[in-house]
Design an enzyme around this catalytic site. Structure first.
Site, PDB file in Angstrom:
ATOM      1  N   SER A  91      20.011 -71.222  40.011  1.00 18.88           N
ATOM      2  CA  SER A  91      19.364 -71.387  38.424  1.00 18.88           C
ATOM      3  C   SER A  91      19.092 -72.878  38.836  1.00 18.88           C
ATOM      4  CB  SER A  91      20.205 -71.033  37.376  1.00 18.88           C
ATOM      5  OG  SER A  91      21.655 -71.757  37.642  1.00 18.88           O
ATOM      6  N   HIS A 137      15.216 -65.554  40.663  1.00 17.53           N
ATOM      7  CA  HIS A 137      16.068 -65.379  39.908  1.00 17.53           C
ATOM      8  C   HIS A 137      16.245 -64.446  38.679  1.00 17.53           C
ATOM      9  CE1 HIS A 137      18.283 -68.927  36.022  1.00 17.53           C
ATOM     10  NE2 HIS A 137      18.920 -68.212  37.055  1.00 17.53           N
ATOM     11  N   GLU A 174      12.229 -64.460  37.588  1.00 21.05           N
ATOM     12  CA  GLU A 174      11.434 -65.381  37.590  1.00 21.05           C
ATOM     13  C   GLU A 174      11.256 -66.015  39.276  1.00 21.05           C
ATOM     14  OE1 GLU A 174      12.413 -69.069  34.846  1.00 21.05           O
ATOM     15  OE2 GLU A 174      13.967 -69.072  36.252  1.00 21.05           O
ATOM     16  N   ASN A 202      15.648 -72.143  32.104  1.00 17.57           N
ATOM     17  CA  ASN A 202      16.876 -72.633  32.045  1.00 17.57           C
ATOM     18  C   ASN A 202      16.474 -73.850  30.993  1.00 17.57           C
ATOM     19  OD1 ASN A 202      19.463 -71.286  32.000  1.00 17.57           O
ATOM     20  ND2 ASN A 202      18.644 -71.891  34.442  1.00 17.57           N
TER      21      ASN A 202
HETATM   22  N1  3HC Z   1      25.759 -54.662  32.804  1.00 16.84           N
HETATM   23  C1  3HC Z   1      25.116 -53.662  32.418  1.00 16.84           C
HETATM   24  N2  3HC Z   1      24.965 -53.044  31.031  1.00 16.84           N
HETATM   25  C2  3HC Z   1      25.158 -53.817  30.241  1.00 16.84           C
HETATM   26  C3  3HC Z   1      26.231 -54.583  30.709  1.00 16.84           C
HETATM   27  C4  3HC Z   1      26.326 -55.042  32.028  1.00 16.84           C
HETATM   28  N3  3HC Z   1      27.490 -56.395  32.381  1.00 16.84           N
HETATM   29  N4  3HC Z   1      26.665 -55.232  29.358  1.00 16.84           N
HETATM   30  C5  3HC Z   1      25.488 -55.278  28.195  1.00 16.84           C
HETATM   31  N5  3HC Z   1      25.051 -53.777  29.064  1.00 16.84           N
HETATM   32  C6  3HC Z   1      24.350 -53.057  28.313  1.00 16.84           C
HETATM   33  C7  3HC Z   1      25.054 -51.594  28.012  1.00 16.84           C
HETATM   34  O1  3HC Z   1      24.933 -50.921  28.153  1.00 16.84           O
HETATM   35  C8  3HC Z   1      24.408 -50.892  25.956  1.00 16.84           C
HETATM   36  O2  3HC Z   1      22.866 -49.950  26.767  1.00 16.84           O
HETATM   37  P1  3HC Z   1      21.746 -49.161  26.096  1.00 16.84           P
HETATM   38  O3  3HC Z   1      21.588 -50.182  24.875  1.00 16.84           O
HETATM   39  O4  3HC Z   1      21.564 -48.165  27.215  1.00 16.84           O
HETATM   40  O5  3HC Z   1      23.914 -48.647  25.131  1.00 16.84           O
HETATM   41  C9  3HC Z   1      22.992 -52.611  26.663  1.00 16.84           C
HETATM   42  O6  3HC Z   1      23.580 -54.029  27.215  1.00 16.84           O
HETATM   43  C10 3HC Z   1      23.563 -53.205  24.944  1.00 16.84           C
HETATM   44  O7  3HC Z   1      25.254 -53.582  25.672  1.00 16.84           O
HETATM   45  P2  3HC Z   1      26.632 -53.410  23.953  1.00 16.84           P
HETATM   46  O8  3HC Z   1      25.821 -53.035  22.214  1.00 16.84           O
HETATM   47  O9  3HC Z   1      27.844 -53.500  24.779  1.00 16.84           O
HETATM   48  O10 3HC Z   1      26.093 -55.132  23.509  1.00 16.84           O
HETATM   49  P3  3HC Z   1      24.797 -55.659  22.815  1.00 16.84           P
HETATM   50  O11 3HC Z   1      24.370 -55.186  22.232  1.00 16.84           O
HETATM   51  O12 3HC Z   1      25.232 -57.247  22.498  1.00 16.84           O
HETATM   52  O13 3HC Z   1      24.638 -56.345  24.296  1.00 16.84           O
HETATM   53  C11 3HC Z   1      23.870 -58.070  26.006  1.00 16.84           C
HETATM   54  C12 3HC Z   1      24.917 -57.174  25.081  1.00 16.84           C
HETATM   55  C13 3HC Z   1      22.589 -57.531  26.232  1.00 16.84           C
HETATM   56  C14 3HC Z   1      24.685 -59.124  26.832  1.00 16.84           C
HETATM   57  C15 3HC Z   1      23.149 -59.115  25.169  1.00 16.84           C
HETATM   58  O14 3HC Z   1      24.342 -59.358  23.538  1.00 16.84           O
HETATM   59  C16 3HC Z   1      22.246 -59.795  25.620  1.00 16.84           C
HETATM   60  O15 3HC Z   1      21.042 -60.153  25.534  1.00 16.84           O
HETATM   61  N6  3HC Z   1      22.764 -61.258  25.407  1.00 16.84           N
HETATM   62  C17 3HC Z   1      21.916 -62.177  25.663  1.00 16.84           C
HETATM   63  C18 3HC Z   1      21.926 -62.834  26.985  1.00 16.84           C
HETATM   64  C19 3HC Z   1      21.285 -63.307  28.103  1.00 16.84           C
HETATM   65  O16 3HC Z   1      21.063 -64.378  27.371  1.00 16.84           O
HETATM   66  N7  3HC Z   1      21.261 -63.369  29.478  1.00 16.84           N
HETATM   67  C20 3HC Z   1      20.753 -64.812  29.752  1.00 16.84           C
HETATM   68  C21 3HC Z   1      21.462 -66.053  30.703  1.00 16.84           C
HETATM   69  S1  3HC Z   1      21.039 -67.428  31.150  1.00 16.84           S
HETATM   70  C22 3HC Z   1      20.677 -66.448  33.422  1.00 16.84           C
HETATM   71  O17 3HC Z   1      21.152 -65.633  33.437  1.00 16.84           O
HETATM   72  C23 3HC Z   1      20.773 -67.650  33.840  1.00 16.84           C
HETATM   73  C24 3HC Z   1      21.779 -68.448  34.656  1.00 16.84           C
HETATM   74  O18 3HC Z   1      20.863 -69.319  34.960  1.00 16.84           O
HETATM   75  C25 3HC Z   1      22.400 -69.396  33.337  1.00 16.84           C
END
Ligand code: 3HC
Length: 294
Positions: free
Chosen positions: A119, A140, A152, A190
């Protein structure tokens, strides 16, 4: 050349997710970890995720078995020798990446494409650890990999444009939306996300709002799935601190400078969800308690 055989090095949070989506798309996937225990842990996490999809009724049991049949774990890097594409998702430390790419460059044929899920580290620098900078790029993914649609695709000045497009096509096959970007620290996401997360910590430090109010503001006011402080805990405060430091080092811009509070949280081991404590206390994971600023 179609990408059919995929190697994934590192089967942690990101590597296991990448392996899962590649196997789900029909690729033969070999995941490599450094110990049998870590291979087992990574495969168990994939099993858990696949089972969740079966339980929800989105993945038939028979299809789950096929996906699982396309995945195998190993501790032996040599097992990646016939891969069309190797994706690296190991620890974000350049010496470890250098050692890995040096070894893989000798093991894999010249046709194998190498991609890093880094990242923050320079793709160009990593490409110099191999004799194939034209077949080296960044790929990414975002956490949680099975859910987040974006990938990405990062080209360097040396990446062959045809290789870039092959990897874009691969990302589409995984069901992801690829964006093309260049090798500048932080890439697109990022570069925009990190200053926003750091600003949320500054807002908290300055008493602009409580943890809960800052998070609710962005959730309810802007429609974000998570507030910035919850997202910091989700990504890992140590991870964001590390990325921010590399970005600050590269650009020398104030917006990438870590606020003192973030540094102190990392020093205290309050790294977020994985540590059980960050901007929230996860003693009861179903009801995270926001940190109170005194
Ligand atoms: N693995 C697989 N599936 C998952 C999961 C995981 N760890 N966590 C949640 N899910 C699935 C659930 O099964 C659910 O699926 P469905 O809609 O088919 O039923 C769906 O995702 C939604 O989950 P929940 O209902 O349990 O919970 P939320 O609605 O709160 O969603 C989330 C959880 C998807 C994590 C949501 O909060 C989200 O999109 N958050 C933002 C995440 C984000 O911004 N990620 C990027 C981070 S930056 C990065 O990674 C870059 C790095 O370089 C730092």
């Amino acid at each position: 050349m179609a990408i059919e055989k995929v190697g994934v090095v590192g089967c942690g949070l990101m590597g296991s997710g990448i392996a899962q989506v590649a196997a789900n798309a029909g690729c033969q996937v070999t995941v490599r970890e450094v110990s049998p225990q870590l291979v087992e842990k990574g495969l168990q996490s994939i099993d858990k995720n696949l089972q969740r999809l079966v339980d929800k009724g989105t993945l038939p049991q028979a299809e789950r078995d096929k996906v699982r049949g396309r995945l195998r774990g190993t501790t032996n890097l040599e097992d990646l020798k016939d891969c069309d594409l190797v994706i690296e998702a190991i620890i974000e430390q350049l010496p470890a990446k250098r050692e890995l790419w040096n070894a893989l460059d000798k093991i894999c044929p010249k046709t194998t494409i190498f991609a890093s899920n880094t990242s923050s580290l320079s793709i160009t620098e990593m490409a110099t650890f191999t004799q194939r900078p034209d077949r080296f790029l960044g790929l990414h993914f975002f956490n949680p990999v099975p859910v987040m649609k974006l990938v990405e695709v990062i080209r360097t000045i040396a990446t062959d444009p045809k290789v870039n497009e092959e990897v874009v096509a691969f990302a589409l096959r995984l069901g992801k939306t690829p964006v093309r970007t260049t090798d500048r620290t932080g890439f697109i996401v990022n570069r925009l996300l990190v200053p926003y997360l750091l600003d949320a910590v500054r807002a908290l430090e300055e008493g602009v709002g409580s943890v809960e109010d800052i998070d609710n503001s962005m959730k309810l006011g802007c429609g974000h799935p998570m507030g910035p402080l919850a997202l910091l805990d989700f990504v890992g405060n140590d991870t964001t601190f590390y990325i921010a430091n590399i970005m600050f080092d590269e650009f020398k811009e104030k917006r990438f400078a870590s606020p003192p509070l973030l540094k102190r949280m990392v020093l205290s081991g309050w790294n977020g969800r994985k540590a059980g404590r960050g901007f929230y206390d996860y003693s009861d994971p179903a009801k995270p308690k926001p940190m109170q600023m005194t």
